[in-house]
Design a protein around this motif. Structure first.
Motif, PDB file in Angstrom:
ATOM      1  N   GLY A  22       1.204  -3.405 -19.184  1.00 31.14           N
ATOM      2  CA  GLY A  22       1.384  -4.753 -19.728  1.00 31.14           C
ATOM      3  C   GLY A  22       0.655  -5.790 -18.906  1.00 31.14           C
ATOM      4  N   TYR A  23       0.550  -6.973 -19.474  1.00 29.19           N
ATOM      5  CA  TYR A  23      -0.243  -8.044 -18.860  1.00 29.19           C
ATOM      6  C   TYR A  23       0.621  -9.128 -18.226  1.00 29.19           C
ATOM      7  CZ  TYR A  23      -4.026  -5.869 -21.445  1.00 29.19           C
ATOM      8  OH  TYR A  23      -4.939  -4.970 -21.914  1.00 29.19           O
ATOM      9  N   LEU A  24       1.904  -9.127 -18.527  1.00 29.96           N
ATOM     10  CA  LEU A  24       2.770 -10.177 -18.000  1.00 29.96           C
ATOM     11  C   LEU A  24       3.109  -9.897 -16.541  1.00 29.96           C
ATOM     12  CD1 LEU A  24       5.274 -10.578 -20.995  1.00 29.96           C
ATOM     13  CD2 LEU A  24       3.339 -12.061 -20.417  1.00 29.96           C
ATOM     14  N   ASP A  25       3.260 -10.973 -15.738  1.00 30.90           N
ATOM     15  CA  ASP A  25       3.711 -10.809 -14.355  1.00 30.90           C
ATOM     16  C   ASP A  25       5.119 -10.218 -14.345  1.00 30.90           C
ATOM     17  OD1 ASP A  25       1.391 -11.823 -13.382  1.00 30.90           O
ATOM     18  OD2 ASP A  25       2.172 -13.822 -12.923  1.00 30.90           O
ATOM     19  N   LYS A  26       5.350  -9.365 -13.398  1.00 32.66           N
ATOM     20  CA  LYS A  26       6.656  -8.704 -13.296  1.00 32.66           C
ATOM     21  C   LYS A  26       7.607  -9.529 -12.434  1.00 32.66           C
ATOM     22  CE  LYS A  26       5.058  -5.014 -15.437  1.00 32.66           C
ATOM     23  NZ  LYS A  26       5.519  -4.613 -16.772  1.00 32.66           N
ATOM     24  N   ARG A  27       8.881  -9.407 -12.772  1.00 30.98           N
ATOM     25  CA  ARG A  27       9.932 -10.031 -11.957  1.00 30.98           C
ATOM     26  C   ARG A  27      10.678  -8.927 -11.210  1.00 30.98           C
ATOM     27  NH1 ARG A  27      13.239 -14.225 -15.612  1.00 30.98           N
ATOM     28  NH2 ARG A  27      13.418 -12.360 -16.907  1.00 30.98           N
ATOM     29  N   LYS A  59      17.270  -7.763  -2.305  1.00 30.97           N
ATOM     30  CA  LYS A  59      17.876  -8.408  -1.142  1.00 30.97           C
ATOM     31  C   LYS A  59      16.838  -8.601  -0.033  1.00 30.97           C
ATOM     32  CE  LYS A  59      22.285  -6.018  -1.914  1.00 30.97           C
ATOM     33  NZ  LYS A  59      23.211  -5.001  -1.379  1.00 30.97           N
ATOM     34  N   TYR A  60      15.661  -8.018  -0.224  1.00 32.03           N
ATOM     35  CA  TYR A  60      14.643  -7.956   0.821  1.00 32.03           C
ATOM     36  C   TYR A  60      13.322  -8.564   0.316  1.00 32.03           C
ATOM     37  CZ  TYR A  60      18.008  -4.588   2.693  1.00 32.03           C
ATOM     38  OH  TYR A  60      19.144  -3.984   3.156  1.00 32.03           O
ATOM     39  N   PRO A  61      13.270  -9.892   0.148  1.00 34.31           N
ATOM     40  CA  PRO A  61      12.071 -10.511  -0.429  1.00 34.31           C
ATOM     41  C   PRO A  61      10.806 -10.309   0.397  1.00 34.31           C
ATOM     42  CG  PRO A  61      13.627 -12.180   0.344  1.00 34.31           C
ATOM     43  CD  PRO A  61      14.353 -10.878   0.367  1.00 34.31           C
ATOM     44  N   LYS A  62      10.924 -10.302   1.725  1.00 31.15           N
ATOM     45  CA  LYS A  62       9.740 -10.129   2.571  1.00 31.15           C
ATOM     46  C   LYS A  62       9.124  -8.745   2.359  1.00 31.15           C
ATOM     47  CE  LYS A  62       8.305 -10.174   7.436  1.00 31.15           C
ATOM     48  NZ  LYS A  62       8.789 -10.351   8.841  1.00 31.15           N
ATOM     49  N   ILE A  63       9.963  -7.722   2.342  1.00 36.39           N
ATOM     50  CA  ILE A  63       9.475  -6.352   2.154  1.00 36.39           C
ATOM     51  C   ILE A  63       8.892  -6.184   0.755  1.00 36.39           C
ATOM     52  CG2 ILE A  63      10.236  -3.943   1.943  1.00 36.39           C
ATOM     53  CD1 ILE A  63      12.310  -4.723   4.205  1.00 36.39           C
ATOM     54  N   ALA A  64       9.586  -6.708  -0.256  1.00 35.35           N
ATOM     55  CA  ALA A  64       9.104  -6.594  -1.637  1.00 35.35           C
ATOM     56  C   ALA A  64       7.761  -7.295  -1.794  1.00 35.35           C
ATOM     57  CB  ALA A  64      10.136  -7.168  -2.605  1.00 35.35           C
ATOM     58  N   ARG A  65       7.655  -8.502  -1.243  1.00 35.83           N
ATOM     59  CA  ARG A  65       6.415  -9.273  -1.375  1.00 35.83           C
ATOM     60  C   ARG A  65       5.251  -8.538  -0.699  1.00 35.83           C
ATOM     61  NH1 ARG A  65       8.515 -13.607   0.051  1.00 35.83           N
ATOM     62  NH2 ARG A  65       9.042 -14.356  -2.015  1.00 35.83           N
ATOM     63  N   SER A  84       0.171  -5.591  -1.073  1.00 36.15           N
ATOM     64  CA  SER A  84      -0.688  -4.460  -0.703  1.00 36.15           C
ATOM     65  C   SER A  84      -1.312  -3.806  -1.924  1.00 36.15           C
ATOM     66  CB  SER A  84       0.111  -3.416   0.090  1.00 36.15           C
ATOM     67  OG  SER A  84       1.001  -2.702  -0.756  1.00 36.15           O
ATOM     68  N   LYS A  85      -0.689  -4.005  -3.078  1.00 40.30           N
ATOM     69  CA  LYS A  85      -1.228  -3.470  -4.328  1.00 40.30           C
ATOM     70  C   LYS A  85      -2.075  -4.491  -5.079  1.00 40.30           C
ATOM     71  CE  LYS A  85       2.347  -0.070  -5.450  1.00 40.30           C
ATOM     72  NZ  LYS A  85       1.407   1.036  -5.692  1.00 40.30           N
ATOM     73  N   GLY A  86      -2.151  -5.709  -4.538  1.00 38.45           N
ATOM     74  CA  GLY A  86      -2.896  -6.761  -5.213  1.00 38.45           C
ATOM     75  C   GLY A  86      -2.208  -7.270  -6.465  1.00 38.45           C
ATOM     76  N   MET A  87      -0.875  -7.105  -6.508  1.00 36.67           N
ATOM     77  CA  MET A  87      -0.110  -7.535  -7.686  1.00 36.67           C
ATOM     78  C   MET A  87       0.590  -8.859  -7.418  1.00 36.67           C
ATOM     79  SD  MET A  87       1.685  -4.024  -9.071  1.00 36.67           S
ATOM     80  CE  MET A  87       2.542  -4.892 -10.403  1.00 36.67           C
ATOM     81  N   ASP A  88       0.579  -9.731  -8.403  1.00 38.36           N
ATOM     82  CA  ASP A  88       1.286 -11.003  -8.332  1.00 38.36           C
ATOM     83  C   ASP A  88       2.605 -10.846  -9.064  1.00 38.36           C
ATOM     84  OD1 ASP A  88       1.803 -13.613  -7.751  1.00 38.36           O
ATOM     85  OD2 ASP A  88       0.639 -14.429  -9.417  1.00 38.36           O
TER      86      ASP A  88
END
Length: 211
Positions: free
Chosen positions: A109-114, A118-124, A129-133
């Motif tokens: 899909g083309y939509l940004d994922k949500r 609990k771990y925003p730093k690790i998730a971000r 690292s995958k170049g995903m927004d």
């Protein structure tokens, strides 16, 4: 000689650490009979144990009110930076994983994922690292609820057995990294209490090597 003060994460890591100290030969009676006390002596090890929540263990070590800390790698990755990470203690093993609804492809899909976590730093960091927004949504409670309620497309969370995921119709999409309990040391304490800290780490290594 002043005792070394060790900040210890309450709960599972606390129990595993007591087991480790008993194998070394320390009398852990004060810890086993602690009641509501949060600061406890281990006189025969010249140590003082401070029981704390995981993130607070790092705070106490970074600010030097505790010399040593025992905390999960997950907490280190999310919160920590100003200390030495000295030993992998080998217990408290689990992993960070990206998980989402079963049979629903995530990387399409083309939509940004949500992403709920609990771990925003690790998730971000993982998605960068995958170049995903992606949009990161911080959740304090059960993150498994977020995709069930349509709040997120997936979650980043700690996975031990995967039972909770399966019971909520979720599955692991991708493993992120392995985590376990670590021994951390305050930077000045590594010099000021070098002999005591080296003695403790050597004792731990001897016990772990014999397992």
């Amino acid at each position: 000689m002043k005792p070394i003060r060790i900040a210890l994460t309450k709960g599972r890591l606390e129990r595993d650490t007591i087991g480790l100290f008993q194998k070394i030969g320390y009398d852990c009676t004060p810890l086993l009979e602690k009641g509501r006390k949060l600061v406890l002596p281990i006189p025969d090890g010249n140590m003082e144990i401070v029981l704390a929540k995981a993130a607070d263990v790092i705070t106490y070590v970074e600010h030097g009110v505790c010399d040593v800390g025992i905390v999960g790698k997950d907490t280190i990755l999310e919160n920590g930076h100003s200390f030495y990470e000295v030993l992998d203690l080998g217990f408290g093993r689990c992993k960070f994983a990206l998980a989402g609804p079963k049979d629903k492809p995530f990387y399409t899909g083309y939509l940004d994922k949500r992403i709920a976590t609990k771990y925003p730093k690790i998730a971000r960091g993982f998605f960068e690292s995958k170049g995903m927004d992606v949009e990161i949504i911080k959740i304090e409670g059960s993150v498994e609820l977020a995709p069930l309620l349509g709040l997120s497309d997936a979650i980043v969370d700690i996975v031990e057995t995967g039972v909770t995921l399966r019971e909520n119709g979720l599955e692991v999409i991708e493993d992120i990294c392995s985590i376990s309990a670590r021994l951390i040391v305050n930077i000045p304490s590594m010099k000021l209490k070098k002999d005591q800290i080296e003695t403790l780490t050597h004792q731990i290594e001897m016990v772990k090597g014999a397992e």
